[in-house]
Enzyme design. Structure first.
Site, PDB file in Angstrom:
ATOM      1  N   TRP A  92      40.215  74.226 -43.232  1.00 50.49           N
ATOM      2  CA  TRP A  92      39.641  72.908 -43.524  1.00 50.49           C
ATOM      3  C   TRP A  92      39.529  72.759 -45.047  1.00 50.49           C
ATOM      4  O   TRP A  92      38.971  73.645 -45.703  1.00 50.49           O
ATOM      5  CB  TRP A  92      38.263  72.829 -42.860  1.00 50.49           C
ATOM      6  CG  TRP A  92      37.534  71.543 -42.999  1.00 50.49           C
ATOM      7  CD1 TRP A  92      38.010  70.296 -42.747  1.00 50.49           C
ATOM      8  CD2 TRP A  92      36.167  71.382 -43.401  1.00 50.49           C
ATOM      9  NE1 TRP A  92      37.020  69.365 -42.965  1.00 50.49           N
ATOM     10  CE2 TRP A  92      35.885  70.005 -43.366  1.00 50.49           C
ATOM     11  CE3 TRP A  92      35.157  72.263 -43.789  1.00 50.49           C
ATOM     12  CZ2 TRP A  92      34.634  69.486 -43.697  1.00 50.49           C
ATOM     13  CZ3 TRP A  92      33.917  71.755 -44.121  1.00 50.49           C
ATOM     14  CH2 TRP A  92      33.663  70.380 -44.074  1.00 50.49           C
ATOM     15  N   ASP A 138      32.523  79.510 -38.696  1.00 50.96           N
ATOM     16  CA  ASP A 138      32.333  78.056 -38.687  1.00 50.96           C
ATOM     17  C   ASP A 138      32.636  77.584 -37.260  1.00 50.96           C
ATOM     18  O   ASP A 138      33.779  77.694 -36.801  1.00 50.96           O
ATOM     19  CB  ASP A 138      33.312  77.420 -39.686  1.00 50.96           C
ATOM     20  CG  ASP A 138      33.107  75.919 -39.822  1.00 50.96           C
ATOM     21  OD1 ASP A 138      32.320  75.336 -39.048  1.00 50.96           O
ATOM     22  OD2 ASP A 138      33.753  75.323 -40.708  1.00 50.96           O
ATOM     23  N   ALA A 155      32.416  74.296 -35.188  1.00 54.71           N
ATOM     24  CA  ALA A 155      32.151  72.854 -35.278  1.00 54.71           C
ATOM     25  C   ALA A 155      32.669  72.093 -34.057  1.00 54.71           C
ATOM     26  O   ALA A 155      32.469  70.888 -33.965  1.00 54.71           O
ATOM     27  CB  ALA A 155      32.801  72.296 -36.548  1.00 54.71           C
ATOM     28  N   LYS A 193      30.461  66.717 -33.536  1.00 57.89           N
ATOM     29  CA  LYS A 193      31.527  66.406 -32.587  1.00 57.89           C
ATOM     30  C   LYS A 193      31.044  66.542 -31.146  1.00 57.89           C
ATOM     31  O   LYS A 193      31.242  65.634 -30.341  1.00 57.89           O
ATOM     32  CB  LYS A 193      32.742  67.323 -32.811  1.00 57.89           C
ATOM     33  CG  LYS A 193      33.055  67.633 -34.268  1.00 57.89           C
ATOM     34  CD  LYS A 193      33.792  66.529 -34.946  1.00 57.89           C
ATOM     35  CE  LYS A 193      33.720  66.470 -36.402  1.00 57.89           C
ATOM     36  NZ  LYS A 193      34.142  67.128 -37.439  1.00 57.89           N
TER      37      LYS A 193
HETATM   38  C1  LMR Z   1      37.710  66.693 -40.225  1.00 55.03           C
HETATM   39  O1  LMR Z   1      38.185  67.798 -40.520  1.00 55.03           O
HETATM   40  O2  LMR Z   1      38.397  65.668 -40.137  1.00 55.03           O
HETATM   41  C2  LMR Z   1      36.244  66.580 -39.939  1.00 55.03           C
HETATM   42  O3  LMR Z   1      35.646  67.837 -39.986  1.00 55.03           O
HETATM   43  C3  LMR Z   1      35.550  65.587 -40.804  1.00 55.03           C
HETATM   44  C4  LMR Z   1      35.409  66.060 -42.218  1.00 55.03           C
HETATM   45  O4  LMR Z   1      34.284  66.022 -42.733  1.00 55.03           O
HETATM   46  O5  LMR Z   1      36.403  66.431 -42.843  1.00 55.03           O
END
Ligand code: LMR
Length: 394
Positions: free
Chosen positions: A127, A208, A210, A243
């Site tokens: 991410w 993590d 999520a 989420k």
């Molecule tokens: C994403 O990866 O799209 C989500 O986790 C929202 C974000 O904050 O990036």
């Protein structure tokens, strides 16, 4: 003073959200930011959340501060959802956080206090906000191989080779389930090998999590996190409710630090609480309270679980129909991996130029590394996407 500021590079997910909002063409398809959408393109408030809000409106008599670490009932309820009975309560230190991002940030701050020389190992890719926060905090960073572009699966040998280089005092950032951005996940036997390696090197895992409930089910998605926390002397876990409870804008999260024993846990808790006080004092309560009410009430919990299961299975069905449509449109099986991936995202394996062509010519928005939010699709747009992918020649 402010004239010394330099422009910041824009987060690519946020930049794409803006571009999509500005696109006035008919029939554009948003596969950018990770937000669940129904077949009609709405992100609903989950039934149990709405019911809890109604109950809360009736019974809540004060908005006075909660504890600095947040409401202990929230910590107990969410840590139980994530960890089950994998670790004894006296090994746990908990703080409510503004979202999963807040929890990641706080975990990294804790690491910086404990060992400013720590190297944080991140998966390649991960991410984009992970490396961004690590850099912002001035911690050292290293990448471990994760995704194999060729097979669109995991480069497990590369991962194990790279993580063998992590040392005691380093931190390994892992995605508990539903890897973002690739959608490719380790099997439980592979997790067991990673855990054995962490044990050998002495590096600390930071998990993590999520997307619990978006992959194979609530318990299945937490299995790796539970195994890590029960096998190793210490683990940091950042959990998000954005989420799986659909409470994105409430920004509700929890940081869990699993220590070696009760004495260490007390000191860890004291440091986490101190960090809350420095950063924002009391964590936001509204989302945390809703989550607590849902998890503590049998009826609300059952309804939430049922709706989450509808969300999960609808994403699985979209994966399967996209893989099928791509077989039709391209005459090849090379996109079969989409049905095997889990969670909201998959990385398609397109070049940045092809991603740009999808956006400019076909009005289809995905992140530049070709990460698609599967939940942004519906029965009408799946064939549209498949035809566009074939037309662009991906
Ligand atoms: C994403 O990866 O799209 C989500 O986790 C929202 C974000 O904050 O990036």
């Amino acid at each position: 003073m402010l004239e010394h500021l330099n422009p910041q590079s824009e987060d690519k997910i946020m930049a794409l959200m803006k571009l999509y909002r500005e696109d006035t063409r008919e029939g554009t398809v948003d596969l950018g930011v990770g937000v669940y959408k129904t077949a009609t393109g709405v992100t609903p408030i989950m039934r149990a959340v709405k019911a809890a809000e109604q109950q809360l409106w009736n019974v809540q008599t004060t908005k006075v501060y909660t504890g600095l670490a947040g409401d202990p009932a929230f910590g107990a309820a969410l840590s139980n959802l994530v960890l089950g009975d994998a670790v004894a309560a006296d090994r746990l230190a908990l703080t409510g956080q503004p979202g999963g991002t807040g929890a990641i940030h706080q975990a990294l701050e804790l690491i910086k206090i404990a060992n400013p020389d720590a190297t944080v190992w991140i998966s390649a890719p991960t991410w984009p906000n992970h490396p961004s926060i690590i850099r912002h905090l001035g911690l050292a960073m290293a990448e471990y191989r994760y995704f194999d572009d060729e097979s669109r699966g995991i480069d497990f040998d590369g991962l194990m080779t790279d993580l063998a280089g992590a040392k005691r005092g380093d931190v390994v950032l892992l995605h508990g389930c539903c890897h973002n951005p690739t959608g490719a996940n380790l099997t439980l036997p592979e997790w067991a090998e990673v855990i054995a390696l962490l044990e050998k090197t002495g590096a600390t895992p930071l998990v993590d999590i999520a997307y619990q409930g978006f992959g194979d089910g609530l318990d299945e998605d937490a299995a790796a996190t539970r195994l890590i926390a029960s096998s190793l002397p210490e683990t940091l876990i950042a959990a998000s409710c954005s989420k799986n409870f659909g409470i994105y804008r409430e920004h509700t999260g929890l940081l869990m630090a699993v220590s070696d024993g009760a004495a260490q846990s007390g000191v860890t808790q004291q440091n986490l609480t101190h960090l809350n006080r420095q950063n924002f004092s009391f964590p936001p309560d509204h989302g945390a309270r809703l989550v607590t009410m849902i998890l503590e009430d049998d009826t609300l919990r059952a309804d939430w679980m049922a709706e989450l299961e509808e969300v999960r299975t609808s994403m699985l069905a979209l994966r399967e129909s996209l893989a099928r449509e791509l077989r039709r449109a391209t005459g090849s099986d090379r996109f079969g991996f989409l049905a095997d991936h889990r969670g909201m995202f998959s990385r398609l394996g397109a070049s940045p130029e092809q991603v740009e062509e999808l956006r400019v010519k076909h009005g289809i928005y995905m992140i530049g590394d070709s990460r698609m939010n599967i939940a942004g699709l519906n029965a009408d747009t799946v064939p549209v996407l498949a035809d566009a992918i074939a037309a662009v020649g991906i």
